[in-house]
Design an enzyme around this catalytic site. Structure first.
Site, mmCIF file in Angstrom:
data_model
loop_
_atom_site.group_PDB
_atom_site.id
_atom_site.type_symbol
_atom_site.label_atom_id
_atom_site.label_comp_id
_atom_site.label_asym_id
_atom_site.label_seq_id
_atom_site.Cartn_x
_atom_site.Cartn_y
_atom_site.Cartn_z
ATOM 1 N N PHE A 139 0.867 -1.191 0.000
ATOM 2 C CA PHE A 139 0.000 0.000 0.000
ATOM 3 C C PHE A 139 0.892 1.226 0.000
ATOM 4 O O PHE A 139 1.621 1.485 0.956
ATOM 5 C CB PHE A 139 -0.950 0.045 1.208
ATOM 6 C CG PHE A 139 -1.924 1.186 1.068
ATOM 7 C CD1 PHE A 139 -3.102 1.028 0.355
ATOM 8 C CD2 PHE A 139 -1.635 2.439 1.585
ATOM 9 C CE1 PHE A 139 -3.983 2.103 0.167
ATOM 10 C CE2 PHE A 139 -2.506 3.515 1.401
ATOM 11 C CZ PHE A 139 -3.678 3.337 0.695
ATOM 12 N N ASP A 224 9.372 2.854 1.633
ATOM 13 C CA ASP A 224 8.231 3.689 1.992
ATOM 14 C C ASP A 224 8.010 3.535 3.499
ATOM 15 O O ASP A 224 7.510 2.506 3.963
ATOM 16 C CB ASP A 224 6.999 3.250 1.197
ATOM 17 C CG ASP A 224 5.773 4.088 1.520
ATOM 18 O OD1 ASP A 224 5.824 4.862 2.496
ATOM 19 O OD2 ASP A 224 4.761 3.961 0.800
ATOM 20 N N LYS A 253 2.667 11.093 7.141
ATOM 21 C CA LYS A 253 1.840 10.890 8.334
ATOM 22 C C LYS A 253 2.370 11.634 9.569
ATOM 23 O O LYS A 253 2.074 12.806 9.734
ATOM 24 C CB LYS A 253 1.677 9.392 8.613
ATOM 25 C CG LYS A 253 0.873 8.675 7.502
ATOM 26 C CD LYS A 253 0.371 7.340 7.966
ATOM 27 C CE LYS A 253 -0.175 6.484 6.834
ATOM 28 N NZ LYS A 253 -1.496 6.914 6.362
HETATM 29 C C1 LIG Z 1 3.117 2.970 3.522
HETATM 30 C C2 LIG Z 1 2.195 4.035 3.024
HETATM 31 N N1 LIG Z 1 2.540 4.751 1.946
HETATM 32 C C3 LIG Z 1 1.765 5.736 1.467
HETATM 33 C C4 LIG Z 1 0.557 6.032 2.063
HETATM 34 C C5 LIG Z 1 -0.303 7.119 1.491
HETATM 35 O O1 LIG Z 1 -0.316 8.231 2.306
HETATM 36 P P1 LIG Z 1 -1.433 9.371 2.092
HETATM 37 O O2 LIG Z 1 -2.736 8.765 2.515
HETATM 38 O O3 LIG Z 1 -0.999 10.492 2.992
HETATM 39 O O4 LIG Z 1 -1.410 9.731 0.655
HETATM 40 C C6 LIG Z 1 0.152 5.307 3.181
HETATM 41 C C7 LIG Z 1 -1.143 5.591 3.831
HETATM 42 O O5 LIG Z 1 -1.683 4.809 4.566
HETATM 43 C C8 LIG Z 1 0.988 4.281 3.676
HETATM 44 O O6 LIG Z 1 0.638 3.553 4.737
#
Ligand SMILES: Cc1ncc(COP(=O)(O)O)c(C=O)c1O
Length: 398
Positions: A139, A224, A253
């Site tokens: 994700f 990520d 976040k």
């Molecule tokens: C690992 C990871 N990358 C990217 C995102 C996307 O972040 P955003 O919702 O701020 O676009 C999330 C959101 O849950 C995430 O958990």
């Protein structure tokens, strides 16, 4: 207003979420209060966006002070916090350059663009041929490019045509990843621990093996850490747990302190350096308010106190969850620092049903992928509050 056969709308809010039935009005620390005045313990903490709890006094003070000074310049002009935010964030994670953005998905898009451009400009990949290897169950956000390589049917179906250039391999399998890498491969993009997937922790030798492969094949390792980073796992980055340094890391976040969206790509100067003036940007990326809050977040993490607390309280969380496995329908518990995924037996009711039973006991969590519930308490939670929340979990298991 009705037109034709359109039913009368009782709400004008698009229904792209299925929230638990609670309406929140205020929050402080680990607790939130609903519109009826009932307090609930927040064991989700905005999927790690609230690592420091609701309205942490130092973060709120930094935001207030900045609101009274300067809030937005756009990147047409620099402002007096931009350099210090970049410098201190880079130092915190031990890397060269910081490229500030807003949301997590934007940071991931930025990393993908930087990796592709590095592939063409530096590695010498033939034009338009760059590939990036990713893992199933990933994700990384919701943009059209990112969902193009999602393996979650709900996230992907109906949104094509999809962006080409991604190869999906099983998560945690370094050999499968090695097979997918060829001369067109510019990057491997992974979550060091898959959050949305249910706090899936790969074998301890996985990331080191991927790092070695990337070094050997001249491929960038992009991690990520939008959900796993900034203290959640007991270390500043989750990759620190296995001693791996990425070439690029995406953060988001918690970087915004639960106040404003702040994300960033942090990485090697020779990689982020391929993005020059005019090739990438964002009106709000690195704005003064974001930098003020982001800097205050970095200050909180510079002492190492929150990481240590997540590690120590995380051991307690693990012990308590281990003791609950096999109680009712709970079949498995995985933890990394103050982060846990718990799985329910297929015939043991859904994660949603457990979340609703916990809501009735004044504890907020959220299910993911049917039978799993994720716990991500604020790193500032007291042990007593955590224990109370876990007592409620024990009672709610059927
Ligand atoms: C690992 C990871 N990358 C990217 C995102 C996307 O972040 P955003 O919702 O701020 O676009 C999330 C959101 O849950 C995430 O958990």
């Amino acid at each position: 207003m009705t037109t034709g056969t359109t039913p009368v709308l009782t709400s004008h809010l698009a229904q792209n979420y299925h929230p638990l039935p609670i309406i929140l009005a205020s929050g402080q620390g680990s607790w939130v209060t609903d519109v009826a005045g009932v307090e609930h313990l927040d064991l989700l903490a905005g999927y790690s966006a609230l690592n420091f709890g609701h309205r942490h006094p130092e973060l709120v003070a930094a935001a207030h002070a900045q609101l009274d000074r300067l809030t937005l310049t756009s990147r047409a002009f620099d402002h007096d916090l931009l350099e210090s935010f970049a410098n201190r964030l880079a130092r915190l994670v031990g890397m060269d350059l910081v490229l500030p953005m807003n949301t997590g998905a934007e940071a991931v898009e930025t990393a993908i663009k930087a990796a592709r451009k590095w592939g063409y400009d530096v590695k010498g990949v033939a034009p338009e041929q760059a590939t990036i290897v990713v893992a199933d169950g990933n994700f990384h956000g919701r943009t059209t490019t990112i969902i193009s390589f999602s393996t979650d049917d709900d996230a992907r179906r109906g949104f094509g045509p999809y962006t080409p250039g991604f190869r999906v391999v099983p998560y945690g399998d370094a050999a499968a990843l090695a097979d997918a890498v060829d001369e067109t491969t510019v990057a491997v993009l992974l979550e060091p621990i898959q959050g949305e997937g249910g706090v899936i922790i790969p074998p301890a030798d996985y990331l080191p093996a991927v790092r070695a492969l990337c070094d050997e094949r001249d491929v960038l390792l992009v991690l990520d850490e939008i959900q796993s980073g900034l203290g959640r796992t007991g270390t500043t980055l989750a990759a620190d747990l296995v001693g791996v340094r990425p070439d690029l890391v995406t953060l988001g976040k918690a970087l915004g302190g639960g106040i404003v969206p702040v994300s960033a790509v942090v990485g090697r100067a020779d990689v982020l350096g391929v993005l020059t003036a005019g090739t990438h940007g964002s009106t709000f990326g690195g704005n003064p308010l974001a930098c003020a809050v982001g800097l205050a977040v970095v200050r909180l993490l510079e002492t190492g106190e929150h990481q240590q607390r997540a590690a120590e309280l995380g051991l307690h969380l693990r012990e308590r969850l281990d003791a609950l496995v096999a109680r009712g329908s709970l079949v498995a518990a995985r933890t990394a620092g103050l982060w846990a995924g718990i799985d329910l037996a297929p015939d043991g009711g859904t994660g949603r049903a457990l979340s609703e039973r916990l809501l009735a006991r004044r504890v907020l969590v959220k299910d993911t992928h049917g039978q799993t519930v994720r716990l991500a308490p604020p790193l500032t939670i007291t042990q007593d509050d955590l224990d109370w929340g876990l007592d409620q979990l024990a009672d709610a298991l059927v």
